[in-house]
Structure formats: C-alpha cells, structure tokens
Motif scaffolding. Structure first.
Motif, PDB file in Angstrom:
ATOM      1  N   THR A 291      44.756  58.801  28.374  1.00  0.00           N
ATOM      2  CA  THR A 291      45.142  57.537  29.356  1.00  0.00           C
ATOM      3  C   THR A 291      44.288  56.402  29.890  1.00  0.00           C
ATOM      4  OG1 THR A 291      44.167  59.402  30.961  1.00  0.00           O
ATOM      5  CG2 THR A 291      46.199  59.668  30.751  1.00  0.00           C
ATOM      6  N   MET A 292      43.492  56.730  29.084  1.00  0.00           N
ATOM      7  CA  MET A 292      42.012  55.194  29.329  1.00  0.00           C
ATOM      8  C   MET A 292      42.627  54.059  29.213  1.00  0.00           C
ATOM      9  SD  MET A 292      38.888  54.924  27.764  1.00  0.00           S
ATOM     10  CE  MET A 292      37.265  54.172  28.429  1.00  0.00           C
ATOM     11  N   ARG A 293      42.440  53.000  29.809  1.00  0.00           N
ATOM     12  CA  ARG A 293      43.416  52.050  30.181  1.00  0.00           C
ATOM     13  C   ARG A 293      42.403  51.326  29.462  1.00  0.00           C
ATOM     14  NH1 ARG A 293      46.150  49.925  35.142  1.00  0.00           N
ATOM     15  NH2 ARG A 293      46.535  48.065  33.360  1.00  0.00           N
ATOM     16  N   SER A 294      41.963  50.060  28.817  1.00  0.00           N
ATOM     17  CA  SER A 294      41.295  49.259  28.061  1.00  0.00           C
ATOM     18  C   SER A 294      41.754  47.842  29.425  1.00  0.00           C
ATOM     19  CB  SER A 294      40.989  49.059  26.559  1.00  0.00           C
ATOM     20  OG  SER A 294      40.007  48.370  26.525  1.00  0.00           O
ATOM     21  N   ILE A 295      41.107  47.666  29.610  1.00  0.00           N
ATOM     22  CA  ILE A 295      40.816  45.822  30.021  1.00  0.00           C
ATOM     23  C   ILE A 295      40.025  44.955  29.800  1.00  0.00           C
ATOM     24  CG2 ILE A 295      41.125  44.402  32.446  1.00  0.00           C
ATOM     25  CD1 ILE A 295      42.019  48.021  32.798  1.00  0.00           C
ATOM     26  N   ALA A 296      40.699  43.702  29.033  1.00  0.00           N
ATOM     27  CA  ALA A 296      39.741  42.942  28.764  1.00  0.00           C
ATOM     28  C   ALA A 296      38.650  42.333  30.306  1.00  0.00           C
ATOM     29  CB  ALA A 296      40.505  41.603  27.866  1.00  0.00           C
ATOM     30  N   LYS A 297      37.584  41.722  30.175  1.00  0.00           N
ATOM     31  CA  LYS A 297      36.536  41.124  31.161  1.00  0.00           C
ATOM     32  C   LYS A 297      37.222  39.975  31.391  1.00  0.00           C
ATOM     33  CE  LYS A 297      31.679  39.787  32.587  1.00  0.00           C
ATOM     34  NZ  LYS A 297      30.687  40.027  31.459  1.00  0.00           N
ATOM     35  N   THR A 298      37.954  39.481  30.418  1.00  0.00           N
ATOM     36  CA  THR A 298      37.852  37.938  31.614  1.00  0.00           C
ATOM     37  C   THR A 298      39.276  37.936  32.432  1.00  0.00           C
ATOM     38  OG1 THR A 298      39.416  37.796  29.687  1.00  0.00           O
ATOM     39  CG2 THR A 298      37.446  36.896  29.342  1.00  0.00           C
ATOM     40  N   SER A 299      40.217  39.004  32.538  1.00  0.00           N
ATOM     41  CA  SER A 299      41.302  39.617  33.042  1.00  0.00           C
ATOM     42  C   SER A 299      41.326  40.131  34.346  1.00  0.00           C
ATOM     43  CB  SER A 299      42.373  40.352  32.185  1.00  0.00           C
ATOM     44  OG  SER A 299      41.586  41.641  32.636  1.00  0.00           O
ATOM     45  N   ILE A 300      39.599  40.538  34.781  1.00  0.00           N
ATOM     46  CA  ILE A 300      39.473  40.463  36.237  1.00  0.00           C
ATOM     47  C   ILE A 300      39.081  40.097  36.841  1.00  0.00           C
ATOM     48  CG2 ILE A 300      37.509  41.544  37.200  1.00  0.00           C
ATOM     49  CD1 ILE A 300      36.045  42.765  34.842  1.00  0.00           C
ATOM     50  N   ILE A 301      39.632  39.406  38.068  1.00  0.00           N
ATOM     51  CA  ILE A 301      40.536  38.721  39.069  1.00  0.00           C
ATOM     52  C   ILE A 301      39.422  39.113  40.483  1.00  0.00           C
ATOM     53  CG2 ILE A 301      41.314  37.050  41.057  1.00  0.00           C
ATOM     54  CD1 ILE A 301      43.662  38.474  38.994  1.00  0.00           C
ATOM     55  N   LYS A 302      38.055  38.551  40.276  1.00  0.00           N
ATOM     56  CA  LYS A 302      37.284  38.583  41.845  1.00  0.00           C
ATOM     57  C   LYS A 302      37.766  37.453  42.874  1.00  0.00           C
ATOM     58  CE  LYS A 302      33.349  39.752  38.917  1.00  0.00           C
ATOM     59  NZ  LYS A 302      31.510  39.367  38.456  1.00  0.00           N
ATOM     60  N   TYR A 303      37.673  38.252  44.462  1.00  0.00           N
ATOM     61  CA  TYR A 303      38.012  37.669  45.434  1.00  0.00           C
ATOM     62  C   TYR A 303      36.650  36.540  46.345  1.00  0.00           C
ATOM     63  CZ  TYR A 303      42.322  38.062  43.939  1.00  0.00           C
ATOM     64  OH  TYR A 303      44.104  38.600  43.763  1.00  0.00           O
ATOM     65  N   TYR A 304      36.636  35.865  46.921  1.00  0.00           N
ATOM     66  CA  TYR A 304      35.708  35.580  47.398  1.00  0.00           C
ATOM     67  C   TYR A 304      36.088  34.353  48.580  1.00  0.00           C
ATOM     68  CZ  TYR A 304      32.714  35.763  43.178  1.00  0.00           C
ATOM     69  OH  TYR A 304      32.327  36.029  41.551  1.00  0.00           O
ATOM     70  N   ALA A 305      35.377  35.106  50.376  1.00  0.00           N
ATOM     71  CA  ALA A 305      35.802  34.799  51.435  1.00  0.00           C
ATOM     72  C   ALA A 305      35.894  33.605  51.421  1.00  0.00           C
ATOM     73  CB  ALA A 305      34.350  35.143  52.275  1.00  0.00           C
TER      74      ALA A 305
END
Length: 372
Positions: A291-305
C-alpha cells in the motif's frame, strides 16, 4: 554479539575540549554487504538516536552467524548541531559559523571536476568488476581531499567534517540517514529512481522519489555517482543497476522522541536489512508493503503565509483535503486602525497534509504546511 566500538574526533575547540562521534561496527561471521546508518545530522532531529540505540540492543542479542557482512551505526553524528540551543529550543539545522545547512555540504564525486566519463573497458566487464573499479576511482579522488585538509592552509570546518563522515560510508552498499521534520510530520522515506521496490521493505505508507536534487545532501552525494554511471552505461548499450541504495528516513518531528515513529523506524530497518540478506533472523523479512504510495518530490506543494498573523483552525497531520477546502486560517492584526481579520487559506489541489510548522505565529512569507 558485541560490536567493535571506536571514537572518532570531530573538532578541537578553543576551550581545549574535543567533540567526537562514536561508531558501532557489527561484523558478521559470513561475508556480505555493508550497511551504514547514522542519525542526528540536523540538531533538532533526535529521533534517530533512539532508533539506533534499539538496533544496537537488538544486534547484541544475535550470534555473529546471523549477520552476513557488516552493519555500521553512528548515533549523534553531528555533536555540534545537536548541542546548539536558542533558549530551550534546539535548532542545529544550519552551521551558525557559515550559515550552511548541515545536510547540504557533502562531496559528490560525480559533480566534481575529477569525475571521469564512461571508460570503454567498462563495457566488457561484469557488474561486480565495474563496481570495484569505479569505487576505487571514487576512493582515490576522495583521498586527495585529505591532502588539502592536512596542508598548511587547511580547509573550512565543514569540509573537514564531511570528510570524516563520508569516509565511513564510501564503500557501503546501503546507506540509511535518519532524520525527522524540523517541524512536525508523518513518517515517510526519501529514495531514488530504480529503488522503489526496495523502499517498500521499510513498511511505511509514503515514499518520496527524489526526481530532482542537487547532489550535496548526504544520501545524494553517496548514490549520485552510481546513478550517473548507470545512465552512461545505458547510453552505450549496457543497461545495469547496481545493488547500491541510499535512503533518508523521516520519522516524526523535531525535538521529539516519538515512540511510534521510533518503533516504525526500528521495524522497517530490521525488515530492510533482512530483505537485503544482511540479517538472517526468524520471521523476517516481512512482505513488502503493498500500500506504500510513491510520490515525486516535485509534486509536493508548500504553503507559505500570504500575510503575517497567527495560525488557527489548521488541519491535522495526516488529513486529506480537497481542492477548495480550507487548510487553515490566519488571524491577521494590523496597525491601520482596523479590526483584526480572519483569512481563510484553501487548498489549490487535493492532497494529504504531511508536514506542518511548529510555530503558529508567522510572518508574511513564512512556512505553514506541505501537501502531497
């Protein structure tokens, strides 16, 4: 079995004191691969020390015949950053002398001007012979760094430190660098292309594929030369993959020894080492996670104030959110003779909240959370 224990000096201080790291070597009765594990490269990320301690306790219960090859373990691998404090807070992500991230200083053979191209004689060799010859090239180039360190002009401390640490793992087959979020996060693992199936033996729910990196983090510097060689050999008609792997385990949050994260780390590492046939222990390896999900690092979305204020009503770690749903609110104050405002921040896409800031007070542009 009892490990071989050695103490390695790291830095001589102006006070006359000397900082050191301690290495625990478990040498099996049978030949095999070498695994290198370290923890606490960033000062606040202490959870890996508990993981290594429990692994040491476990390994001491084994007979030498149950280990094929070698397991090297280094807890508290950066005593400088571990001891760094600001009031009661442990920081230690950056070297306060030069401002550099402690995990962005490492020597990558492939990116250095000493890295050779793919020599023609590799084409005729078997994979083990290629590995042996290429490793000797890396080691020879690495040894030249010591000449500069020992010269009258010497080098900055971060170059001395990285030499000490990398010298321990240059010839390893598997490297595991144990970290945690500097803030708060779920448990997951960073890995590299072609090794996705091995990642599943760590028994975690999420893996992040490093599809983009600069090569000077510890895990990257170790494996990048081998990935590059695989690419070059593939282009000339010799597609191979070395049994060489590098991982960064991210377990929990900073300044914490979360028991659940520690347990996951210990179990996953034991299982991985058993799957790699370094450990021969009853009940292992367990089946790889399906069940491990593999996600590309470039798909991470960071939210800033988008404005300064106080974070409230933020979704909990591990929460799923749909695009358009609220992630958090900012209680925003002003000096414009107006009432404070509550500002809703909504998700731009579906995702899982996997990392959140510890501080709920943010200035404009400061980090709040990440989605995968």
């Amino acid at each position: 079995m009892i490990p071989n224990i050695s103490t390695i000096p790291i830095q001589h201080l102006a006070s006359g004191d000397r900082l050191s790291i301690q290495l625990y070597k478990f040498i099996g009765a049978n030949p095999g691969k070498k695994a290198y594990l370290q923890a606490n490269l960033h000062g606040a990320e202490i959870v890996g020390n508990a993981v290594i301690h429990q692994l040491i306790e476990f390994l001491t219960t084994l007979d030498a015949s149950q280990i094929n090859g070698e397991i090297w373990l280094v807890p508290v691998c950066n005593p400088i950053s571990t001891n760094q404090r600001s009031h009661v807070f442990s920081t230690g992500r950056y070297n306060i002398y030069d401002g550099k991230d402690w995990n962005r200083i490492f020597w990558d053979y492939e990116s250095s001007d000493r890295a050779p191209g793919c020599d023609e004689y590799y084409i005729e060799l078997e994979i083990d012979a290629i590995r042996e010859k290429y490793l000797k090239r890396i080691q020879k180039s690495f040894a030249k760094l010591l000449e500069k360190i020992n010269s009258p002009s010497s080098v900055p401390f971060n170059e001395r430190y990285r030499y000490q640490l990398q010298s321990l793992c240059l010839d390893a087959d598997y490297v595991i660098d144990i970290h945690s979020s500097s803030n708060q996060a779920i448990d997951y693992i960073y890995g590299f292309r072609g090794r996705e199936e091995s990642a599943k033996y760590f028994l975690l729910d999420y893996g992040i594929l490093l599809d983009e990196y600069d090569g000077n983090a510890f895990d990257e510097a170790f494996i990048n030369p081998w990935l590059a060689l695989e690419d070059r050999l593939g282009k000339v008609g010799k597609p191979i993959q070395f049994d060489i792997e590098s991982w960064t385990l991210e377990l929990g949050g900073g300044m914490q020894m979360n028991p659940e994260s520690v347990a996951k780390g210990v179990e996953g590492i034991k299982n991985y080492l058993a799957a790699k046939k370094i450990l021969a222990i009853a009940g292992y390896p367990l089946p790889a996670s399906e069940t491990m999900r593999s996600i590309a690092k470039t798909s991470i979305i960071k939210y800033y104030a988008p404005v300064g204020g106080m974070i409230q009503s933020r979704l909990q770690l591990g929460s799923f959110v749909k695009a358009g749903e609220r992630l958090y609110q900012i209680l925003s104050f002003n000096k414009e003779l107006e009432l404070p405002k509550l500002i809703d921040i909504c998700a731009s896409s579906d995702g899982l909240v996997f990392d959140v800031s510890t501080n709920h007070a943010v200035n404009e542009g400061e980090y709040v959370l990440s989605l995968i």
